[in-house]
Write an enzyme that holds these catalytic residues in place. Structure first.
Site, PDB file in Angstrom:
ATOM      1  N   LEU A 162      67.256  42.380  61.275  1.00 49.56           N
ATOM      2  CA  LEU A 162      65.940  41.848  60.935  1.00 49.56           C
ATOM      3  C   LEU A 162      64.935  42.513  61.866  1.00 49.56           C
ATOM      4  O   LEU A 162      65.244  42.784  63.032  1.00 49.56           O
ATOM      5  CB  LEU A 162      65.897  40.322  61.121  1.00 49.56           C
ATOM      6  CG  LEU A 162      66.785  39.474  60.209  1.00 49.56           C
ATOM      7  CD1 LEU A 162      66.659  37.997  60.591  1.00 49.56           C
ATOM      8  CD2 LEU A 162      66.419  39.668  58.745  1.00 49.56           C
ATOM      9  N   ASP A 163      63.737  42.772  61.351  1.00 51.00           N
ATOM     10  CA  ASP A 163      62.685  43.323  62.198  1.00 51.00           C
ATOM     11  C   ASP A 163      62.444  42.393  63.389  1.00 51.00           C
ATOM     12  O   ASP A 163      62.685  41.186  63.313  1.00 51.00           O
ATOM     13  CB  ASP A 163      61.383  43.481  61.420  1.00 51.00           C
ATOM     14  CG  ASP A 163      61.512  44.457  60.260  1.00 51.00           C
ATOM     15  OD1 ASP A 163      62.388  45.346  60.336  1.00 51.00           O
ATOM     16  OD2 ASP A 163      60.743  44.325  59.297  1.00 51.00           O
ATOM     17  N   LYS A 164      61.931  42.948  64.460  1.00 55.02           N
ATOM     18  CA  LYS A 164      61.679  42.172  65.679  1.00 55.02           C
ATOM     19  C   LYS A 164      60.893  40.901  65.385  1.00 55.02           C
ATOM     20  O   LYS A 164      61.237  39.818  65.860  1.00 55.02           O
ATOM     21  CB  LYS A 164      60.927  43.035  66.697  1.00 55.02           C
ATOM     22  CG  LYS A 164      60.541  42.296  67.974  1.00 55.02           C
ATOM     23  CD  LYS A 164      59.755  43.188  68.924  1.00 55.02           C
ATOM     24  CE  LYS A 164      59.329  42.423  70.168  1.00 55.02           C
ATOM     25  NZ  LYS A 164      58.543  43.273  71.104  1.00 55.02           N
TER      26      LYS A 164
END
Length: 361
Positions: A162-164
């Site tokens: 997942l993106d940050k």
């Protein structure tokens, strides 16, 4: 075997080539033979993958017994009937990233895998710019000795990311066997019915139709290498092809459905389900159809006029959010060892829930 091989913290396995197996590549033969051996012995340890076997061959850990014992360091060597081969399997090495005591929201855990709720702001894997204080560092500290080794290293097996600044559910493998099983499901992107993933996103405007599919290839932007871009696909030779010389970018498919509208259609809550898993896929696809995710610093710029029309409370909540309003709320998969179907749901995190409350008011 080579006398130089280390004898500490390793187990040795011996197998004999049968008539039917004569002529096979060494790495393929050992992978299959060890898988059968581990299965017959009901070993708690997973058999090494072919990539791991190839690595061990190149390290000089495989050899032939008999009157002319010698190491075999060529993975393409063709085995012969009657040859007795040995492999020295070292204990998993300590993980290169160090464990760090970072709080983890554990949703489920057993001997093979762990499911966590990743908060926004936490990077998944160490990388330039984020060398530590990542989810991987937290998992190494939390799981400790229960990590049996991925590719010969005692570390968690990351099968998706997942993106940050995206929150939500993630599953991580603790064993090599679980890693291979989960990786296969994510590679299929749910097409075989075993994996399901769903996200909640707050987007600008209301997509029309309210239920639809975005089928637009994704590639790295030619204008900004830090961003991705949706492209018009060219003709494909095969519908299932993800990428070939006739395709611009990599195929990406997102199914969406509008669940709720706010502020007279200024904002809507959308559920997105992925049929592929590309970098920034939902963010890029929703922008592609004219409905970028609220708070998205990369793809949602140019929305200041719309933001100014929000009620004061919602505008303040959006400023406090400080990230893209995207949350991985559902994750379902087949347990790679027990074959049981596991399903998990995670409600919106408080920052997104606050924004929804203000929009409703």
């Amino acid at each position: 075997m080579s006398a130089a091989l280390p004898a500490n913290d390793e187990t040795r396995h011996a197998v004999t080539v049968s008539n039917d197996e004569s002529g096979m590549r060494l790495d393929k033969y050992l992978t299959d033979a060890l898988a059968r051996k581990f299965e017959a012995e009901k070993s708690a340890q997973a058999a090494p993958s072919r990539a791991r076997v190839k690595q061990l061959i190149e390290e000089g850990r495989v050899g032939i017994e008999g009157t002319r014992p010698r190491p075999l360091t060529d993975a393409s060597y063709r085995v012969k009937e009657g040859e007795r081969l040995t492999l020295a399997l070292p204990a998993p090495a300590p993980a290169r990233p160090e464990g760090q005591a970072i709080p983890l929201d554990v949703v489920y855990e057993d001997a093979d895998l762990i499911v966590v709720m990743k908060p926004a702001g936490l990077v998944v894997h160490p990388a330039p710019g984020n060398p530590d204080m990542t989810l991987v560092n937290a998992l190494i500290a939390h799981c400790g000795e229960t990590l049996s080794g991925i590719g010969g290293e005692r570390r968690p097996g990351i099968v998706h990311r997942l993106d940050k600044e995206t929150s939500g559910l993630m599953v991580i493998a603790k064993t090599d066997r679980a890693h291979r099983g989960l990786a296969g499901q994510f590679a299929a992107h749910g097409r075989d019915g075993r994996l399901t993933r769903a996200y909640k996103a707050l987007v600008w405007g209301v997509p029309s139709p309210k239920r639809g599919t975005v089928d637009a290839n994704i590639a790295r932007s030619s204008h900004n290498r830090m961003k991705m871009a949706a492209l018009k696909p060219r003709a494909r030779r095969h519908e299932e092809d993800d990428e070939d010389e006739n395709t611009a970018g990599r195929r990406a498919i997102t199914h969406y459905e509008v669940e709720q509208e706010f502020a007279g259609g200024l904002v809507s809550l959308v559920e997105c389900r992925l049929e592929t898993g590309r970098t920034h896929q939902i963010r890029v696809h929703m922008t592609h159809i004219g409905h970028p995710v609220l708070g998205d610093p990369a793809y949602g710029t140019g929305m200041k006029t719309r933001a100014a029309k929000l009620p004061d409370g919602a505008r303040a909540a959006l400023a406090r959010l400080g990230r893209q309003a995207l949350h991985a709320w559902h994750l379902g998969f087949e347990h790679p060892v027990t074959r049981e179907h596991l399903s998990f749901d995670a409600p919106l995190p408080e920052d997104m829930e606050e924004l929804v409350r203000e929009l409703e008011e």
